[in-house]
Design a protein around this motif. Structure first.
Motif, PDB file in Angstrom:
ATOM      1  N   PRO A 346      30.934 -11.284 -51.366  1.00 26.00           N
ATOM      2  CA  PRO A 346      32.231 -11.742 -50.874  1.00 26.00           C
ATOM      3  C   PRO A 346      33.340 -11.639 -51.916  1.00 26.00           C
ATOM      4  O   PRO A 346      33.094 -11.815 -53.122  1.00 26.00           O
ATOM      5  N   CYS A 347      34.548 -11.346 -51.443  1.00 28.11           N
ATOM      6  CA  CYS A 347      35.736 -11.413 -52.311  1.00 28.11           C
ATOM      7  C   CYS A 347      36.827 -12.163 -51.542  1.00 28.11           C
ATOM      8  O   CYS A 347      36.680 -12.416 -50.339  1.00 28.11           O
ATOM      9  N   LEU A 348      37.915 -12.498 -52.236  1.00 27.25           N
ATOM     10  CA  LEU A 348      38.930 -13.364 -51.613  1.00 27.25           C
ATOM     11  C   LEU A 348      39.500 -12.776 -50.328  1.00 27.25           C
ATOM     12  O   LEU A 348      39.794 -13.507 -49.386  1.00 27.25           O
ATOM     13  N   ASP A 349      39.626 -11.445 -50.280  1.00 24.94           N
ATOM     14  CA  ASP A 349      40.207 -10.819 -49.085  1.00 24.94           C
ATOM     15  C   ASP A 349      39.328 -11.002 -47.851  1.00 24.94           C
ATOM     16  O   ASP A 349      39.781 -10.781 -46.728  1.00 24.94           O
ATOM     17  N   ASP A 350      38.056 -11.385 -48.055  1.00 22.25           N
ATOM     18  CA  ASP A 350      37.154 -11.551 -46.909  1.00 22.25           C
ATOM     19  C   ASP A 350      37.384 -12.883 -46.191  1.00 22.25           C
ATOM     20  O   ASP A 350      36.920 -13.058 -45.064  1.00 22.25           O
ATOM     21  N   ALA A 351      38.081 -13.806 -46.855  1.00 23.94           N
ATOM     22  CA  ALA A 351      38.176 -15.167 -46.306  1.00 23.94           C
ATOM     23  C   ALA A 351      38.643 -15.163 -44.850  1.00 23.94           C
ATOM     24  O   ALA A 351      38.076 -15.855 -44.001  1.00 23.94           O
ATOM     25  N   GLN A 352      39.660 -14.371 -44.555  1.00 24.98           N
ATOM     26  CA  GLN A 352      40.212 -14.366 -43.181  1.00 24.98           C
ATOM     27  C   GLN A 352      39.218 -13.842 -42.163  1.00 24.98           C
ATOM     28  O   GLN A 352      39.323 -14.147 -40.977  1.00 24.98           O
ATOM     29  N   ARG A 353      38.259 -13.054 -42.633  1.00 23.65           N
ATOM     30  CA  ARG A 353      37.275 -12.484 -41.692  1.00 23.65           C
ATOM     31  C   ARG A 353      36.060 -13.396 -41.538  1.00 23.65           C
ATOM     32  O   ARG A 353      35.101 -13.046 -40.877  1.00 23.65           O
ATOM     33  N   LEU A 354      36.101 -14.547 -42.211  1.00 21.28           N
ATOM     34  CA  LEU A 354      34.973 -15.488 -42.146  1.00 21.28           C
ATOM     35  C   LEU A 354      35.458 -16.864 -41.655  1.00 21.28           C
ATOM     36  O   LEU A 354      35.357 -17.871 -42.375  1.00 21.28           O
ATOM     37  N   PRO A 355      35.989 -16.912 -40.427  1.00 30.01           N
ATOM     38  CA  PRO A 355      36.611 -18.166 -39.964  1.00 30.01           C
ATOM     39  C   PRO A 355      35.618 -19.324 -39.854  1.00 30.01           C
ATOM     40  O   PRO A 355      35.995 -20.476 -40.104  1.00 30.01           O
ATOM     41  N   TYR A 356      34.369 -19.028 -39.493  1.00 32.96           N
ATOM     42  CA  TYR A 356      33.412 -20.138 -39.340  1.00 32.96           C
ATOM     43  C   TYR A 356      33.131 -20.795 -40.692  1.00 32.96           C
ATOM     44  O   TYR A 356      33.065 -22.021 -40.806  1.00 32.96           O
ATOM     45  N   LEU A 357      33.012 -19.958 -41.713  1.00 36.07           N
ATOM     46  CA  LEU A 357      32.796 -20.516 -43.058  1.00 36.07           C
ATOM     47  C   LEU A 357      34.004 -21.366 -43.478  1.00 36.07           C
ATOM     48  O   LEU A 357      33.850 -22.485 -43.973  1.00 36.07           O
ATOM     49  N   GLU A 358      35.203 -20.832 -43.271  1.00 41.97           N
ATOM     50  CA  GLU A 358      36.422 -21.584 -43.618  1.00 41.97           C
ATOM     51  C   GLU A 358      36.442 -22.923 -42.883  1.00 41.97           C
ATOM     52  O   GLU A 358      36.773 -23.957 -43.456  1.00 41.97           O
ATOM     53  N   ALA A 359      36.056 -22.878 -41.583  1.00 40.36           N
ATOM     54  CA  ALA A 359      36.064 -24.102 -40.776  1.00 40.36           C
ATOM     55  C   ALA A 359      35.023 -25.091 -41.309  1.00 40.36           C
ATOM     56  O   ALA A 359      35.274 -26.297 -41.382  1.00 40.36           O
ATOM     57  N   ALA A 360      33.857 -24.561 -41.707  1.00 34.55           N
ATOM     58  CA  ALA A 360      32.794 -25.439 -42.217  1.00 34.55           C
ATOM     59  C   ALA A 360      33.230 -26.098 -43.531  1.00 34.55           C
ATOM     60  O   ALA A 360      32.908 -27.273 -43.792  1.00 34.55           O
ATOM     61  N   ILE A 361      33.966 -25.359 -44.359  1.00 40.34           N
ATOM     62  CA  ILE A 361      34.461 -25.948 -45.619  1.00 40.34           C
ATOM     63  C   ILE A 361      35.481 -27.053 -45.311  1.00 40.34           C
ATOM     64  O   ILE A 361      35.388 -28.170 -45.820  1.00 40.34           O
ATOM     65  N   SER A 362      36.437 -26.747 -44.429  1.00 35.15           N
ATOM     66  CA  SER A 362      37.466 -27.750 -44.091  1.00 35.15           C
ATOM     67  C   SER A 362      36.825 -28.991 -43.487  1.00 35.15           C
ATOM     68  O   SER A 362      37.223 -30.121 -43.795  1.00 35.15           O
ATOM     69  N   GLU A 363      35.846 -28.768 -42.613  1.00 40.48           N
ATOM     70  CA  GLU A 363      35.189 -29.916 -41.966  1.00 40.48           C
ATOM     71  C   GLU A 363      34.436 -30.769 -42.993  1.00 40.48           C
ATOM     72  O   GLU A 363      34.409 -31.995 -42.890  1.00 40.48           O
ATOM     73  N   SER A 364      33.865 -30.118 -44.010  1.00 43.67           N
ATOM     74  CA  SER A 364      33.175 -30.924 -45.033  1.00 43.67           C
ATOM     75  C   SER A 364      34.206 -31.723 -45.846  1.00 43.67           C
ATOM     76  O   SER A 364      33.953 -32.850 -46.239  1.00 43.67           O
ATOM     77  N   GLN A 365      35.392 -31.140 -46.048  1.00 45.55           N
ATOM     78  CA  GLN A 365      36.438 -31.875 -46.782  1.00 45.55           C
ATOM     79  C   GLN A 365      36.976 -33.051 -45.951  1.00 45.55           C
ATOM     80  O   GLN A 365      37.478 -34.018 -46.500  1.00 45.55           O
ATOM     81  N   ARG A 366      36.894 -32.906 -44.622  1.00 47.80           N
ATOM     82  CA  ARG A 366      37.325 -34.013 -43.757  1.00 47.80           C
ATOM     83  C   ARG A 366      36.290 -35.143 -43.756  1.00 47.80           C
ATOM     84  O   ARG A 366      36.610 -36.301 -43.972  1.00 47.80           O
ATOM     85  N   LEU A 367      35.020 -34.742 -43.543  1.00 47.11           N
ATOM     86  CA  LEU A 367      33.971 -35.750 -43.362  1.00 47.11           C
ATOM     87  C   LEU A 367      33.727 -36.566 -44.633  1.00 47.11           C
ATOM     88  O   LEU A 367      33.445 -37.752 -44.580  1.00 47.11           O
ATOM     89  N   ARG A 368      33.845 -35.936 -45.775  1.00 47.93           N
ATOM     90  CA  ARG A 368      33.731 -36.677 -47.028  1.00 47.93           C
ATOM     91  C   ARG A 368      34.937 -36.319 -47.896  1.00 47.93           C
ATOM     92  O   ARG A 368      34.924 -35.347 -48.651  1.00 47.93           O
ATOM     93  N   THR A 369      35.987 -37.135 -47.743  1.00 45.98           N
ATOM     94  CA  THR A 369      37.234 -36.917 -48.478  1.00 45.98           C
ATOM     95  C   THR A 369      36.982 -37.239 -49.949  1.00 45.98           C
ATOM     96  O   THR A 369      36.581 -38.367 -50.268  1.00 45.98           O
TER      97      THR A 369
END
Ligand code: HEM
Length: 503
Positions: A346-369
């Motif tokens: 993976p490289c930074l430009d891939d982030a937009q093509r990996l929405p589920y991973l991005e969502a999983a990261i955000s959700e972990s930041q929500r569940l344990r602030t």
């Protein structure tokens, strides 16, 4: 006769003074949001759970509403749990101060960036923002690739240490020291232009001082609100450790600074250039000159290092813990990584093509602030917030924990569901009430860097390893997502198994 007159006059003066204070206090309460009563001098402090203050504050919000007032020692405090109101409040100039905590004002004396206020904060924030961009922490900046390579080097270092630890794939490994070292070195290069070896004694000392210091500083620490308590031996010992640790850390920073010529691109080099240019510039105000003094450099470096290491570290530790607790989410991420990337790393430009991973990261930041009470601000001039009047000196707490677990915003908030951050088309969507980096004029300065670090570590490690909890790590009946709170909230159970996916 004289005696009688003296006592009568003194008593009537004293009672008038007390009455005056009582009336002004009652009048000022009229303009404040509702809240619980407290005791004289200590206020509501005895009822706050010192280990989980964010939970005590959240319980009060259920009783008094999304904005309430509470007296904490000598500090009048407003707690806000409504995300819209947090945004409104933290965009006001009057709320860009820091609360008068013993830590920010008594120990850090308003130096650095996190604890500074007024003209010094504005100048230092501008300076640090420029450094941040020049180092590639901005989308489409020419130095972004260099920064990406630096972070990927850290990821490689962590993975090598995981693989080299014999127990990693069987009984598990405490991998937090590996992350600390590699993310720490990303920050070391950005700030000081150098790395430390894993076993370097200076590095060991710096991490020991910082880790222990952070444990002793909690926003709920009574010393912050009742500084006179430092005469008590238990508090005295904590203070001595924090202050001594700070001095020792600054000594090390001074040695590193002495090795700089001022031409370097790291933060120390940029600071020295700015300092020199100001010394030669006529007409600069005293504040501006003072703002770039030697002490400021040490406090600023410590702030950037601490903020830049502790929070991404905590976020990644929670994320990988959640992967172990929710294997079905982990498998979905792995499938996405395999489908989108095939075999390339993976490289930074891939982030937009990996929405589920991005969502999983955000959700972990929500569940344990990781900063559950947020970083409180201070009111620097009397002002109005909605229907309420806030006085200068009031502390304002954005209770991120309550925002992120509000069932009205996040149905079944205790569930880990990355889908919350996906739209109907499966694209990542940023939710308005999601604010792990806080919001407004002092919003986290390192958000872009943090996102880069978290994405590269999470994607690369999950591509190569399957993560599980060892059977004996979480005792029967215990919540695997239990946290331990210092300045940041960390997972209590840290040992994880890393099974290689590469055959
Ligand atoms: C997941 C990672 C991170 C989280 C959750 C986080 C969270 C926060 C929060 C809640 C604040 C308080 C903002 C306010 O007072 O309004 C803050 C401020 C700050 N953060 Fe971060 N942060 C993260 C990463 C970083 C990184 C990597 C850096 C490195 C440069 C950094 C540097 C700062 C600084 C310097 C401030 C103080 C800003 C100011 O007072 O003006 N943070 N951060």
């Amino acid at each position: 006769m004289l005696d009688y007159n003296f006592w009568t006059i003194s008593l009537s003066l004293l009672s008038s003074w007390l009455l005056y204070h009582l009336i002004t206090r009652i009048l000022s309460w009229r303009d404040l949001p509702p809240g619980p009563w407290g005791l004289p001098v200590i206020g509501y402090l005895p009822w706050l759970d010192p280990e989980h203050p964010y939970e005590s504050f959240t319980k009060l919000a259920r009783k008094f509403g999304s904005i309430y007032s509470v007296q904490l020692g000598r500090l009048p405090t407003i707690v806000i749990t409504d995300p819209k109101m947090i945004k409104q409040a933290f965009n006001m100039d009057a709320l860009t101060g820091r609360a008068d905590l013993y830590l920010t004002h008594g120990i850090f004396k308003g130096y650095g960036l996190i604890c500074s206020e007024g003209p010094r904060w504005r100048e230092q924030r501008k300076f640090a923002s420029t450094c941040r961009k020049n180092q590639g922490m901005a989308k489409s900046h020419p130095k972004r690739e260099k920064l990406e390579a630096l972070i990927l080097n850290g990821v490689k270092d962590t993975m090598m240490r995981i693989t080299d630890t014999e127990t990693s794939a069987t009984s598990g490994v405490e991998f937090s020291p590996f992350l600390t070292h590699s993310i720490g070195n990303v920050m070391n290069v950005i700030i000081f232009g150098r790395e430390f070896a894993y076993d370097d004694p200076t590095w060991k000392l710096l991490t020991h001082l910082s880790e222990e210091g952070v444990k002793l500083i909690g926003v709920a620490g009574p010393l912050n609100f009742l500084p006179f308590l430092r005469v008590i031996p238990k508090f005295r010992a904590s203070m001595d450790f924090i202050v001594g640790g700070l001095e020792r850390t600054h000594e090390i920073y001074r040695e590193i600074t002495r090795e700089h010529s001022g031409d370097e691109e790291d933060v120390v080099g940029c600071f020295l250039r700015e300092q020199r240019s100001r010394q030669g510039r006529e007409g600069d105000s005293k504040v501006a000159q003072h703002s770039f003094c030697d002490d400021q450099l040490n406090f600023l470096a410590a702030d950037l290092f601490g903020a830049g290491l502790d929070t991404p570290l905590a976020t990644l530790r929670w994320f990988f813990t959640m992967m172990a607790v929710y294997p079905e989410v982990q498998e979905k991420i792995h499938t996405e990584l395999t489908t989108v990337l095939a075999n390339h790393s993976p490289c930074l430009d891939d982030a937009q093509r990996l929405p589920y991973l991005e969502a999983a990261i955000s959700e972990s930041q929500r569940l344990r602030t990781v900063v559950p009470t947020g970083i409180p601000h201070g009111v620097n001039t009397d002002c109005a917030l909605g229907d309420y009047q806030l006085k200068k000196g009031t502390m304002v707490v954005p209770l991120l924990w309550a925002v992120h677990l509000d069932p009205k915003i996040w149905p079944e908030p205790e569930e880990y569901r990355p889908e919350r951050f996906l739209d109907e088309m499966g694209n990542y969507r940023r939710m308005e009430a999601w604010m792990p980096f806080q919001t407004g004029k002092r919003v986290c300065l390192g958000e872009e860097l943090a996102r880069m670090i978290i994405f590269l570590y999470a994607s690369t490690i999950l591509q190569k390893f399957k993560i599980e909890f060892p059977d004996d790590e979480v005792p029967e009946g215990k919540d695997p997502l239990e946290g331990v709170c210092g300045i940041t909230l960390l997972p209590k159970y840290g040992r994880l198994i890393f099974k290689s996916r590469v055959s």
